[in-house]
Motif scaffolding. Sequence first.
Motif, PDB file in Angstrom:
ATOM      1  N   CYS A  77      33.479  62.901  25.858  1.00  0.00           N
ATOM      2  CA  CYS A  77      33.059  63.844  24.805  1.00  0.00           C
ATOM      3  C   CYS A  77      32.795  65.243  25.351  1.00  0.00           C
ATOM      4  O   CYS A  77      32.535  66.180  24.597  1.00  0.00           O
ATOM      5  N   GLY A  78      32.865  65.367  26.677  1.00  0.00           N
ATOM      6  CA  GLY A  78      32.751  66.697  27.284  1.00  0.00           C
ATOM      7  C   GLY A  78      31.339  67.250  27.341  1.00  0.00           C
ATOM      8  O   GLY A  78      31.134  68.389  27.744  1.00  0.00           O
ATOM      9  N   LYS A  79      30.354  66.424  26.942  1.00  0.00           N
ATOM     10  CA  LYS A  79      28.987  66.947  26.897  1.00  0.00           C
ATOM     11  C   LYS A  79      28.145  66.439  28.073  1.00  0.00           C
ATOM     12  O   LYS A  79      28.411  65.376  28.615  1.00  0.00           O
ATOM     13  N   GLU A  80      27.143  67.217  28.396  1.00  0.00           N
ATOM     14  CA  GLU A  80      26.193  66.774  29.410  1.00  0.00           C
ATOM     15  C   GLU A  80      25.046  66.080  28.713  1.00  0.00           C
ATOM     16  O   GLU A  80      24.607  66.510  27.650  1.00  0.00           O
ATOM     17  N   ASN A  81      24.569  64.992  29.284  1.00  0.00           N
ATOM     18  CA  ASN A  81      23.447  64.306  28.650  1.00  0.00           C
ATOM     19  C   ASN A  81      22.601  63.582  29.668  1.00  0.00           C
ATOM     20  O   ASN A  81      23.018  63.334  30.800  1.00  0.00           O
ATOM     21  N   ARG A  82      21.398  63.278  29.247  1.00  0.00           N
ATOM     22  CA  ARG A  82      20.462  62.581  30.118  1.00  0.00           C
ATOM     23  C   ARG A  82      20.679  61.080  29.991  1.00  0.00           C
ATOM     24  O   ARG A  82      20.824  60.560  28.883  1.00  0.00           O
ATOM     25  N   LEU A  83      20.684  60.387  31.129  1.00  0.00           N
ATOM     26  CA  LEU A  83      20.891  58.935  31.093  1.00  0.00           C
ATOM     27  C   LEU A  83      19.558  58.226  31.284  1.00  0.00           C
ATOM     28  O   LEU A  83      18.685  58.708  32.000  1.00  0.00           O
ATOM     29  N   GLU A  84      19.471  57.092  30.659  1.00  0.00           N
ATOM     30  CA  GLU A  84      18.318  56.231  30.888  1.00  0.00           C
ATOM     31  C   GLU A  84      18.470  55.637  32.283  1.00  0.00           C
ATOM     32  O   GLU A  84      19.597  55.401  32.723  1.00  0.00           O
ATOM     33  N   TYR A  85      17.372  55.355  32.994  1.00  0.00           N
ATOM     34  CA  TYR A  85      17.465  54.828  34.346  1.00  0.00           C
ATOM     35  C   TYR A  85      18.284  53.531  34.375  1.00  0.00           C
ATOM     36  O   TYR A  85      18.014  52.594  33.612  1.00  0.00           O
ATOM     37  N   GLY A  86      19.276  53.503  35.217  1.00  0.00           N
ATOM     38  CA  GLY A  86      20.058  52.282  35.412  1.00  0.00           C
ATOM     39  C   GLY A  86      21.129  52.027  34.364  1.00  0.00           C
ATOM     40  O   GLY A  86      21.809  51.013  34.418  1.00  0.00           O
ATOM     41  N   VAL A  87      21.279  52.930  33.408  1.00  0.00           N
ATOM     42  CA  VAL A  87      22.321  52.754  32.392  1.00  0.00           C
ATOM     43  C   VAL A  87      23.326  53.891  32.556  1.00  0.00           C
ATOM     44  O   VAL A  87      23.016  55.046  32.298  1.00  0.00           O
TER      45      VAL A  87
ATOM     46  N   TYR B 287      19.380  46.325  40.524  1.00  0.00           N
ATOM     47  CA  TYR B 287      19.557  47.195  41.690  1.00  0.00           C
ATOM     48  C   TYR B 287      20.715  48.164  41.451  1.00  0.00           C
ATOM     49  O   TYR B 287      21.718  48.130  42.168  1.00  0.00           O
ATOM     50  N   PRO B 288      20.585  49.014  40.429  1.00  0.00           N
ATOM     51  CA  PRO B 288      21.733  49.832  40.020  1.00  0.00           C
ATOM     52  C   PRO B 288      22.279  50.765  41.102  1.00  0.00           C
ATOM     53  O   PRO B 288      23.482  50.940  41.207  1.00  0.00           O
ATOM     54  N   GLU B 289      21.375  51.342  41.928  1.00  0.00           N
ATOM     55  CA  GLU B 289      21.866  52.312  42.927  1.00  0.00           C
ATOM     56  C   GLU B 289      22.922  51.710  43.831  1.00  0.00           C
ATOM     57  O   GLU B 289      23.945  52.319  44.114  1.00  0.00           O
ATOM     58  N   MET B 290      22.626  50.506  44.317  1.00  0.00           N
ATOM     59  CA  MET B 290      23.554  49.899  45.271  1.00  0.00           C
ATOM     60  C   MET B 290      24.908  49.637  44.628  1.00  0.00           C
ATOM     61  O   MET B 290      25.952  49.897  45.219  1.00  0.00           O
ATOM     62  N   PHE B 291      24.889  49.136  43.400  1.00  0.00           N
ATOM     63  CA  PHE B 291      26.154  48.832  42.735  1.00  0.00           C
ATOM     64  C   PHE B 291      26.888  50.115  42.348  1.00  0.00           C
ATOM     65  O   PHE B 291      28.111  50.150  42.311  1.00  0.00           O
ATOM     66  N   ARG B 292      26.130  51.164  42.091  1.00  0.00           N
ATOM     67  CA  ARG B 292      26.720  52.456  41.772  1.00  0.00           C
ATOM     68  C   ARG B 292      27.391  53.055  43.004  1.00  0.00           C
ATOM     69  O   ARG B 292      28.417  53.725  42.923  1.00  0.00           O
TER      70      ARG B 292
ATOM     71  N   PRO C 238      15.493  63.877  36.575  1.00  0.00           N
ATOM     72  CA  PRO C 238      16.119  62.841  35.749  1.00  0.00           C
ATOM     73  C   PRO C 238      17.613  62.702  36.046  1.00  0.00           C
ATOM     74  O   PRO C 238      18.215  63.588  36.644  1.00  0.00           O
ATOM     75  N   VAL C 239      18.179  61.581  35.614  1.00  0.00           N
ATOM     76  CA  VAL C 239      19.612  61.374  35.792  1.00  0.00           C
ATOM     77  C   VAL C 239      20.340  62.056  34.635  1.00  0.00           C
ATOM     78  O   VAL C 239      20.094  61.746  33.466  1.00  0.00           O
ATOM     79  N   THR C 240      21.217  62.988  34.971  1.00  0.00           N
ATOM     80  CA  THR C 240      22.051  63.598  33.933  1.00  0.00           C
ATOM     81  C   THR C 240      23.508  63.420  34.330  1.00  0.00           C
ATOM     82  O   THR C 240      23.830  63.277  35.506  1.00  0.00           O
ATOM     83  N   ALA C 241      24.359  63.402  33.320  1.00  0.00           N
ATOM     84  CA  ALA C 241      25.776  63.179  33.584  1.00  0.00           C
ATOM     85  C   ALA C 241      26.622  64.066  32.696  1.00  0.00           C
ATOM     86  O   ALA C 241      26.203  64.470  31.612  1.00  0.00           O
ATOM     87  N   HIS C 242      27.821  64.349  33.183  1.00  0.00           N
ATOM     88  CA  HIS C 242      28.822  65.012  32.346  1.00  0.00           C
ATOM     89  C   HIS C 242      29.755  63.912  31.858  1.00  0.00           C
ATOM     90  O   HIS C 242      30.251  63.110  32.655  1.00  0.00           O
ATOM     91  N   CYS C 243      29.955  63.863  30.554  1.00  0.00           N
ATOM     92  CA  CYS C 243      30.826  62.829  29.996  1.00  0.00           C
ATOM     93  C   CYS C 243      32.249  63.384  29.903  1.00  0.00           C
ATOM     94  O   CYS C 243      32.472  64.427  29.276  1.00  0.00           O
TER      95      CYS C 243
ATOM     96  N   GLU D 288      15.779  60.267  40.167  1.00  0.00           N
ATOM     97  CA  GLU D 288      15.451  58.896  39.735  1.00  0.00           C
ATOM     98  C   GLU D 288      16.349  57.855  40.402  1.00  0.00           C
ATOM     99  O   GLU D 288      15.995  56.689  40.500  1.00  0.00           O
ATOM    100  N   LEU D 289      17.530  58.301  40.843  1.00  0.00           N
ATOM    101  CA  LEU D 289      18.456  57.357  41.468  1.00  0.00           C
ATOM    102  C   LEU D 289      18.275  57.251  42.974  1.00  0.00           C
ATOM    103  O   LEU D 289      19.000  56.518  43.633  1.00  0.00           O
ATOM    104  N   ALA D 290      17.345  58.019  43.530  1.00  0.00           N
ATOM    105  CA  ALA D 290      17.204  58.045  44.980  1.00  0.00           C
ATOM    106  C   ALA D 290      16.555  56.777  45.530  1.00  0.00           C
ATOM    107  O   ALA D 290      16.567  56.541  46.737  1.00  0.00           O
ATOM    108  N   GLY D 291      16.013  55.950  44.655  1.00  0.00           N
ATOM    109  CA  GLY D 291      15.464  54.671  45.099  1.00  0.00           C
ATOM    110  C   GLY D 291      14.203  54.822  45.935  1.00  0.00           C
ATOM    111  O   GLY D 291      13.998  54.075  46.884  1.00  0.00           O
TER     112      GLY D 291
END
Lengths: 114, 217
Positions: free
Chosen positions: A76-86, B151-156, A68-73, A35-38
């Motif tokens: 809190c040490g947990k992995e979770n799915r992020l909303e696009y752009g947040v 434009y989150p990707e660029m700022f990220r 989807p975008v997932t992250a390790h926090c 999702e972050l690949a633009g």
Amino acid sequence: MHEMSIAQNILEIIQDHIHEEDAPNVRSIKIRIGELAGVVHDSLTFCFSTMVSGTPLQKATLDIVTIPVTAHCNACGKENRLEYGVFVCSLCNSFDIRIMTGSELNVVEIELDD
Amino acid sequence: MSVITIERKILGKNDEVAEQNRNQFLQHKIFVFNLVSSPGSGKTSILERTLEHLAGTINVAVIEGDVQTDFDAQRVAKYNIPVVQIVTRGGCHLDASLVREALQKMTLTGFQLLIIENVGNLVCPANYDLGEALKVVVVSTTEGDDKPLKYPEMFRNASVLLINKIDLLPYVNCDLTVLKRNALQINSQLTVFETSCTTKSGIPEWCGWIIGKIPAK
């Protein structure tokens, strides 16, 4: 409109991996797009179909899998799915996160009719 | 039906060339940043103020990327520094091969800083590694404070944020606090400078940061 250049790169990868005589048998190309690949999927599909039209690869279509975008926090040490752009942990609201998936832009496999 | 498994990065070729560029920069101990923004944020003006401020301290070279014209290269050449213009003729971003071609037209020996000004576009340049050490993103106050969220990707992907046209704040609908909060929400690691190319405010601080990044010879 960098989808055209991405389509061109996909085409080159296909040509690197199949014999010329197999081109008419290529049914689909599975690609993985984070999702972050633009990348705008419709636009990429359009660019790719335009590029292969009238060539031996004209039957080939793109099978796009969205990652989807997932992250390790780190808080809190947990992995979770992020909303696009947040880029905030959806569980504890920490900004201290490491992106795990979502930037993919890969060709996974080519499917051929025998 | 048969399946050929590939698992290859679509932009793998670009990444390979970017790595070659990066090795070249490391060998020459030259700090390289990729300057990105939407059209009209003031990339070239920042470049001009930066070149003025750094004159006589370090040797700077510039690669200019534009869709058409060499207007930017002409502006930069006035500062008597080597500049190569890449005209993409419709291409919406620079890629590593274009930068490699530009590098063949210049020498890096004796230079400490190479600035690559990308095509004005906040979307596509985010995907293409050029071999730079980091990306510097410019957003101007006239563009509004919600730009980072759009434009989150660029700022990220950027390491530094220059908030430009800071002198116009009283006249535009842009809340500086909100703009910064939005940017840091996307990327809490961003180093932020507030600049004006008219009053030159913030330029010394920004240039001080650049100097701190120049590798010791």
